[in-house]
Scaffold this motif. Structure first.
Motif, PDB file in Angstrom:
ATOM      1  N   ASN A 230       0.802  -1.222   0.000  1.00 43.58           N
ATOM      2  CA  ASN A 230       0.000   0.000   0.000  1.00 43.58           C
ATOM      3  C   ASN A 230       0.842   1.283   0.000  1.00 43.58           C
ATOM      4  O   ASN A 230       0.298   2.374  -0.146  1.00 43.58           O
ATOM      5  CB  ASN A 230      -0.945   0.038   1.203  1.00 43.58           C
ATOM      6  CG  ASN A 230      -0.203   0.110   2.523  1.00 43.58           C
ATOM      7  OD1 ASN A 230       0.283  -0.914   3.001  1.00 43.58           O
ATOM      8  ND2 ASN A 230      -0.095   1.288   3.122  1.00 43.58           N
ATOM      9  N   ALA A 231       2.158   1.155   0.128  1.00 41.82           N
ATOM     10  CA  ALA A 231       3.008   2.345   0.189  1.00 41.82           C
ATOM     11  C   ALA A 231       4.433   1.982  -0.196  1.00 41.82           C
ATOM     12  O   ALA A 231       4.789   0.804  -0.305  1.00 41.82           O
ATOM     13  CB  ALA A 231       2.983   2.956   1.592  1.00 41.82           C
TER      14      ALA A 231
ATOM     15  N   LYS B 218       4.285  -0.542  -3.224  1.00 38.20           N
ATOM     16  CA  LYS B 218       3.312   0.117  -4.093  1.00 38.20           C
ATOM     17  C   LYS B 218       3.940   0.509  -5.430  1.00 38.20           C
ATOM     18  O   LYS B 218       3.335   0.332  -6.496  1.00 38.20           O
ATOM     19  CB  LYS B 218       2.759   1.348  -3.387  1.00 38.20           C
ATOM     20  CG  LYS B 218       1.705   2.109  -4.175  1.00 38.20           C
ATOM     21  CD  LYS B 218       1.240   3.324  -3.384  1.00 38.20           C
ATOM     22  CE  LYS B 218       0.290   4.189  -4.182  1.00 38.20           C
ATOM     23  NZ  LYS B 218      -0.084   5.415  -3.434  1.00 38.20           N
TER      24      LYS B 218
ATOM     25  N   CYS C 123      -1.860  -6.288   2.261  1.00 37.28           N
ATOM     26  CA  CYS C 123      -1.667  -5.181   3.187  1.00 37.28           C
ATOM     27  C   CYS C 123      -2.395  -5.489   4.492  1.00 37.28           C
ATOM     28  O   CYS C 123      -3.400  -6.195   4.497  1.00 37.28           O
ATOM     29  CB  CYS C 123      -2.220  -3.881   2.609  1.00 37.28           C
ATOM     30  SG  CYS C 123      -1.754  -3.546   0.884  1.00 37.28           S
TER      31      CYS C 123
ATOM     32  N   ASN D 220      -3.802  -3.147   6.457  1.00 37.76           N
ATOM     33  CA  ASN D 220      -4.842  -2.165   6.704  1.00 37.76           C
ATOM     34  C   ASN D 220      -5.734  -2.053   5.467  1.00 37.76           C
ATOM     35  O   ASN D 220      -5.268  -1.653   4.394  1.00 37.76           O
ATOM     36  CB  ASN D 220      -4.207  -0.805   7.039  1.00 37.76           C
ATOM     37  CG  ASN D 220      -5.229   0.254   7.373  1.00 37.76           C
ATOM     38  OD1 ASN D 220      -5.934   0.749   6.501  1.00 37.76           O
ATOM     39  ND2 ASN D 220      -5.322   0.607   8.654  1.00 37.76           N
TER      40      ASN D 220
ATOM     41  N   ARG E 218      -6.105   1.578   3.818  1.00 38.95           N
ATOM     42  CA  ARG E 218      -4.922   2.009   3.065  1.00 38.95           C
ATOM     43  C   ARG E 218      -4.761   1.192   1.787  1.00 38.95           C
ATOM     44  O   ARG E 218      -4.322   1.716   0.755  1.00 38.95           O
ATOM     45  CB  ARG E 218      -3.682   1.885   3.946  1.00 38.95           C
ATOM     46  CG  ARG E 218      -3.657   2.885   5.109  1.00 38.95           C
ATOM     47  CD  ARG E 218      -2.480   2.631   6.026  1.00 38.95           C
ATOM     48  NE  ARG E 218      -2.517   3.509   7.191  1.00 38.95           N
ATOM     49  CZ  ARG E 218      -1.722   3.385   8.240  1.00 38.95           C
ATOM     50  NH1 ARG E 218      -0.800   2.433   8.262  1.00 38.95           N
ATOM     51  NH2 ARG E 218      -1.826   4.224   9.260  1.00 38.95           N
TER      52      ARG E 218
END
Length: 320
Positions: A15-16, A20, A39, A41, A44
């Motif tokens: 997610n980041a 990502k 992920c 979360n 997110r």
């Protein structure tokens, strides 16, 4: 979603940051048909999915809610992965939060659990179910062989036995010593690189790569660290050529799962005394990484902290 045309990729911590960006780069390849964003979360993950679809113009992303620090969470997520996996990128990790040496329910430190343990559970399950059809890539770190510029010492052990490596996993290594989360991180990445090499020897028909993204700014890895260190990582290190951006770090991951010339069982990272630039075989820098006994000891030590599950009935199934 039914089985997609093209390769299916599963990325943890997607997610980041590097995860990502690797998803974005892979989605732009014509030979990628589906990408699972694993992920912890959901919110997110949903935001990342929307951003990736907008950036690539491809609705090929599926969300898997998975906390790799928790083996039960990994196992619970497996039924959502209803496709074969051509490329697994084990990217989730980090510094272990505010209490990196605190123990999880598995008896492993949080820093080890989030960087290694859940990924072992995930890979074991995919192999046991014969669902990994291509390459597994573990996101390593130069910390596994020490980074003198950052005063991160090289992991060193008396015998590198399974018993000794297990003390790293349960944190007892630091009994009678000053706790050192930076060393614990390097030890975790070292043990993981050994484990991946052991897997490569046990499964010669598949590819197992450890690849460091290099020192990459903008990943969130240092979000639990003091403000001066975070500011240095964001502004000072890039200016001095001591780090590169997320795009460059992710390119290493993409190359790791798409470049057939990379050798299974090898840990690729920056050359000696550097943390950016072209990658090289880290066993040429730190010969312990090539030791088959150490590799098997790491595999055995890790599996002491993974309880039996319906997916894997015994360690004999894994060659342990």
């Amino acid at each position: 979603m039914t089985q997609a045309a093209g390769k299916t990729v599963l990325i943890t911590g997607a997610n980041a940051g590097i995860g990502k960006e690797a998803a974005r780069q892979l989605a732009l390849r014509d030979d990628t048909g589906r990408i699972y964003l694993a992920c912890r979360n959901l919110g997110r993950a949903q935001a990342a999915k929307a951003e990736l679809e907008a950036a690539t113009g491809r609705p090929i992303f599926d969300i898997v809610v998975m906390d790799v620090s928790d083996p039960d969470s990994v196992r619970a997520a497996l039924p959502v992965i209803d496709d074969r996996v051509d490329a697994l990128i084990m990217n989730a990790g980090g510094s272990g939060g505010a209490a990196p040496l605190a123990l999880t329910a598995s008896g492993a430190t949080r820093i080890f659990a989030v960087n290694v343990l859940g990924h072992v559970v995930l890979l074991d399950a995919l192999l046991a179910e014969d669902r990994l059809t291509g390459v597994a890539l573990y996101v390593g770190s130069e910390a596994a062989r020490g980074i003198p510029k950052f005063r991160m010492q090289r992991p060193a052990f008396a015998a590198t036995s399974a018993d000794e490596l297990a003390t790293v996993i349960d944190g007892s290594y630091f009994e009678g010593r000053k706790p050192n989360p930076a060393l614990a991180y390097g030890q975790a990445k070292y043990i993981a690189a050994l484990w991946m090499a052991a897997m490569a020897r046990q499964h010669p028909n598949q590819r197992f790569i450890t690849m460091s993204p290099g020192n990459t700014s903008g990943t969130g890895t240092l979000r639990d660290q003091p403000l001066p260190l975070r500011l240095a990582a964001k502004y000072v290190m890039p200016a001095l050529g001591l780090s590169h951006n997320v795009k460059t770090g992710a390119e290493r991951m993409v190359d790791g799962v798409t470049n057939p010339t990379l050798q299974s069982g090898v840990f690729y990272a920056s050359a000696a005394d550097t943390i950016t630039g072209p990658v090289t075989d880290q066993a040429d820098i730190f010969p312990d990484l090539r030791n088959a006994t150490f590799q098997d000891n790491a595999n055995q030590a890790i599996h002491r902290f993974i309880p039996a599950s319906p997916v894997v009935d015994s360690l004999d199934d894994l060659g342990v």
